[in-house]
Design an enzyme around this catalytic site. Structure first.
Site, PDB file in Angstrom:
ATOM      1  N   ASP A  53       0.826  -1.215   0.000  1.00  0.00           N
ATOM      2  CA  ASP A  53       0.000   0.000   0.000  1.00  0.00           C
ATOM      3  C   ASP A  53       0.856   1.259   0.000  1.00  0.00           C
ATOM      4  O   ASP A  53       0.328   2.361   0.107  1.00  0.00           O
ATOM      5  CB  ASP A  53      -0.900   0.020   1.250  1.00  0.00           C
ATOM      6  CG  ASP A  53      -1.996  -1.032   1.179  1.00  0.00           C
ATOM      7  OD1 ASP A  53      -2.121  -1.703   0.133  1.00  0.00           O
ATOM      8  OD2 ASP A  53      -2.729  -1.181   2.179  1.00  0.00           O
ATOM      9  N   THR A  54       2.176   1.069  -0.039  1.00  0.00           N
ATOM     10  CA  THR A  54       3.073   2.218   0.093  1.00  0.00           C
ATOM     11  C   THR A  54       4.067   2.202  -1.058  1.00  0.00           C
ATOM     12  O   THR A  54       3.675   2.204  -2.210  1.00  0.00           O
ATOM     13  CB  THR A  54       3.768   2.167   1.478  1.00  0.00           C
ATOM     14  OG1 THR A  54       4.328   0.852   1.661  1.00  0.00           O
ATOM     15  CG2 THR A  54       2.794   2.478   2.599  1.00  0.00           C
TER      16      THR A  54
END
Ligand SMILES: *[C@@H]1O[C@H](CO)[C@@H](O)[C@H](O)[C@H]1NC(C)=O
Ligand SMILES: *[C@@H]1O[C@H](CO)[C@@H](O)[C@H](O)[C@H]1NC(C)=O
Ligand SMILES: *[C@@H]1O[C@H](CO)[C@@H](O)[C@H](O)[C@H]1NC(C)=O
Ligand SMILES: *[C@@H]1O[C@H](CO)[C@@H](O)[C@H](O)[C@H]1NC(C)=O
Ligand SMILES: *[C@@H]1O[C@H](CO)[C@@H](O)[C@H](O)[C@H]1NC(C)=O
Length: 396
Positions: A216-217
């Site tokens: 998610d990063t």
């Protein structure tokens, strides 16, 4: 006042005495109830390997090779070990890659759904237990040992945290139907507990959460997490016990190019002379099983593990011959073949090779006994070349 306390207490005791919550339930009430009573196990062992006595793989997410190689924190670890410059994922998306790395196939899976692999499919933990080698998985922010739910979000901000699709052994019914096995699939809180108590197993698989693994990063966040997690361990006597660490990624991010993943081997099992070098032999996620098999002289699963190249620093001592395969232009490993889990085209459950022999290592007797009657339908023949959706497996 008094009676309401009594009522609350009896209500609480009814809840506790009620049906045990399902390990797949994901709502907080059920999760916290199960967490309070979950069985956790930390068996240990000390079985000498030919090259290493402990194997640790740490998996990150969806990053192209060049991006990972350029990240300063991944580069920091590459300088401390061997960079595998020709290590390839087996398909897209995530879940089949994790599944494959412990079981030797992905049975056509072409998505990240909730699936459970039939109990008659073995995985690497069957091979390890057969030789008395302890194992454990550490999944960051998994709410309790043996949790089988689809996911678990951060309870403060709702962000993705733990996901089942990144937890390879939880997918196998041959593991989760045995409570003592499920109890060895733990979170990183338990990792630090086991580290402190000098109770880490000899084989472990570590998955950071959806923030820490880059999903998610970005690879920058993943690199910082790895630096924080792994650098102190490299000096920790409870971790470094002739240990081989593999840092890898599940898959490349871009589906239209070769699915090569940045991977590094490091740890005190890596010979001094190989520190800072590059190994350009062809490997894939199945090499993670074959290397462990070669090191401890395990039986095989009779699947794609049998033909996979053993990492050369290990093969040099075990006498495993490395084979060359330059992946042809038509193999991108970006598309899954038909199988029991394929959403587009079903194909029968593949039959393992009961007669495998790789440098003297043969198929686990329990696997042979289960599948021997169906040998005619086996498609694994110890080959290095593995299929993808454009080149599906050919039954013999
Ligand atoms: C994916 O891997 C290939 C092969 O190493 C690499 O050239 C490419 O950089 C990676 N992805 C992207 C988007 O660059
Ligand atoms: C393996 O399990 C599957 C699913 O339960 C079943 O359909 C199949 O017949 C089994 N095969 C063998 C050889 O046990
Ligand atoms: C980790 O798992 C243990 C054992 O099941 C549990 O007691 C603990 O609460 C979990 N930690 C977190 C942060 O969820
Ligand atoms: C993921 O792990 C990191 C530390 O490793 C932590 O700071 C973070 O709160 C966790 N969860 C989420 C959703 O970021
Ligand atoms: C796989 O990559 C090839 C080559 O770039 C591309 O033509 C094909 O569309 C891709 N397949 C999928 C399913 O993304």
């Amino acid at each position: 006042m008094r009676s309401s306390i009594v009522a609350a207490l009896s209500l609480a005791s009814i809840t506790v005495a009620g049906p045990v919550s399902s390990p797949t339930a994901t709502d907080p009430v059920n999760v916290y109830a199960a967490q309070a009573t979950a069985l956790t196990r930390s068996p240990t062992s000390n079985v000498k390997g030919k090259v290493f006595d402990r194997y640790v793989s740490i998996w990150f997410e969806n990053t192209d090779y060049d991006m990972a190689a350029a990240d300063p924190n991944f580069a920091f670890f590459a300088k401390k070990g061997i960079t595998l410059s020709n290590s390839v994922a087996v398909t897209h998306p995530s879940e089949p890659n994790y599944m494959a790395a412990v079981g030797g196939d992905y049975f056509g899976l072409n998505g990240d759904p909730f699936i459970a692999i039939p109990e008659n499919v073995s995985s690497v933990v069957d091979l390890l237990e057969d030789k008395g080698i302890s194992w454990g998985l550490y999944q960051e922010d998994m709410p309790y040992s043996g949790y089988q739910g689809m996911s678990w979000v951060n309870q403060k901000n709702g962000a993705n945290d733990y996901v089942r699709k990144h937890n390879p052994e939880i997918l196998y019914n041959s593991v989760v139907t045995k409570p003592e096995r499920a109890a060895q699939i733990k979170n990183t809180t338990m990792f630090f507990e086991d580290l402190k108590n000098d109770q880490l197993p000899q084989w472990m698989f570590i998955t950071p959460n959806m923030t820490s693994d880059g999903h998610d990063t970005s690879v920058t966040t993943a690199g910082v997490w790895l630096r924080t997690f792994l650098e102190p361990l490299l000096k920790d006597k409870n971790f470094m016990k002739n240990t081989l660490v593999l840092i890898t990624f599940d898959e490349n991010e871009t589906y239209s190019i070769e699915n090569k993943v940045f991977s590094v081997l490091l740890g005190d099992a890596v010979p001094e002379a190989l520190v800072g070098t590059t190994d350009s032999n062809y490997y894939n996620h199945y090499s993670e099983i074959s290397t462990v098999e070669a090191n401890w002289g395990l039986f095989t699963l009779g699947r794609w593990d049998v033909g996979a190249n053993v990492f050369s620093m290990v093969a040099a001592d075990t006498g495993d011959r490395l084979r060359k395969w330059s992946v042809p232009q038509t193999q991108y490993f970006n598309f899954s073949y038909p199988g029991i889990f394929n959403s587009a085209k079903w194909a029968p459950q593949p039959v393992p090779d009961c007669h495998s022999n790789r440098n003297g290592r043969t198929t686990l007797p329990k696997i042979r006994d289960t599948w021997i009657k169906l040998q005619g339908e086996n498609y694994y023949h110890g080959q290095l070349e593995i299929p993808d959706g454009y080149n599906p497996p050919v039954r013999s």
